[in-house]
Design a protein around this motif. Structure first.
Motif, PDB file in Angstrom:
ATOM      1  N   ARG A 211     -23.475 -16.912  42.213  1.00 10.49           N
ATOM      2  CA  ARG A 211     -22.259 -16.085  42.066  1.00 10.49           C
ATOM      3  C   ARG A 211     -22.557 -14.809  41.281  1.00 10.49           C
ATOM      4  N   LEU A 212     -23.337 -14.954  40.211  1.00  9.08           N
ATOM      5  CA  LEU A 212     -23.721 -13.774  39.429  1.00  9.08           C
ATOM      6  C   LEU A 212     -24.591 -12.836  40.264  1.00  9.08           C
TER       7      LEU A 212
ATOM      8  N   GLY B 116     -23.560  -6.623  44.541  1.00 12.16           N
ATOM      9  CA  GLY B 116     -22.449  -5.732  44.854  1.00 12.16           C
ATOM     10  C   GLY B 116     -22.478  -4.477  44.002  1.00 12.16           C
ATOM     11  N   TYR B 117     -22.800  -4.656  42.725  1.00 14.03           N
ATOM     12  CA  TYR B 117     -22.907  -3.513  41.819  1.00 14.03           C
ATOM     13  C   TYR B 117     -24.027  -2.588  42.286  1.00 14.03           C
TER      14      TYR B 117
ATOM     15  N   VAL C 175     -22.696  -8.040  33.011  1.00 12.38           N
ATOM     16  CA  VAL C 175     -22.117  -9.321  33.373  1.00 12.38           C
ATOM     17  C   VAL C 175     -22.630 -10.355  32.384  1.00 12.38           C
TER      18      VAL C 175
ATOM     19  N   LYS D 121     -24.525 -12.392  43.404  1.00 13.19           N
ATOM     20  CA  LYS D 121     -23.651 -11.702  44.361  1.00 13.19           C
ATOM     21  C   LYS D 121     -22.952 -10.522  43.678  1.00 13.19           C
ATOM     22  N   ARG D 122     -22.480 -10.723  42.460  1.00 10.64           N
ATOM     23  CA  ARG D 122     -21.847  -9.624  41.704  1.00 10.64           C
ATOM     24  C   ARG D 122     -22.850  -8.521  41.399  1.00 10.64           C
TER      25      ARG D 122
END
Length: 110
Positions: A17-18, A24-25, A58, A20-21
């Motif tokens: 999940r991290l 995206g960034y 994050v 993926k973030r």
């Protein structure tokens, strides 16, 4: 010799999940580089600097999850937030006014 270290499935999911973030960034900012900082019992902070100079971060619940997340995201990770890496950060009016306010005794909004 193959690495036989097993990753807890829940940790793997958190890292995914991290990642993926982070991905995206990176996509939003033309790429990204990072630095993982240990926060003690609170986990780890992944500081991201985009190719356009934008920065963000994050939070990961542990260093292991943070390291796995940046590996999965495929970004360059710096061992230290040194001068060359820090020089890529572009600050805007908000950051400058906030830093100046703190220096002259203004509110910190923390």
């Amino acid at each position: 010799m193959a690495d036989t270290q097993q990753v807890d499935p829940k940790d793997g999911q958190k890292a995914a999940r991290l990642a993926k973030r982070i991905g995206g960034y990176a996509k939003e900012h033309g790429g990204a580089e990072g630095h993982v900082e240990y926060l003690g019992q609170r986990g780890a902070r992944i500081v991201l600097v985009g190719e356009d100079g934008a920065w963000g971060d994050v939070h990961a619940p542990s260093m292991e999850i943070a390291r796995l997340a940046v590996e999965k995201a495929g970004i360059t990770v710096h061992e230290q937030f040194d001068g060359d890496f820090a020089a890529k950060v572009r600050t805007g009016p908000y950051e400058w006014s906030r830093m100046a306010g703190i220096q002259v005794g203004g509110p910190s909004n923390d």
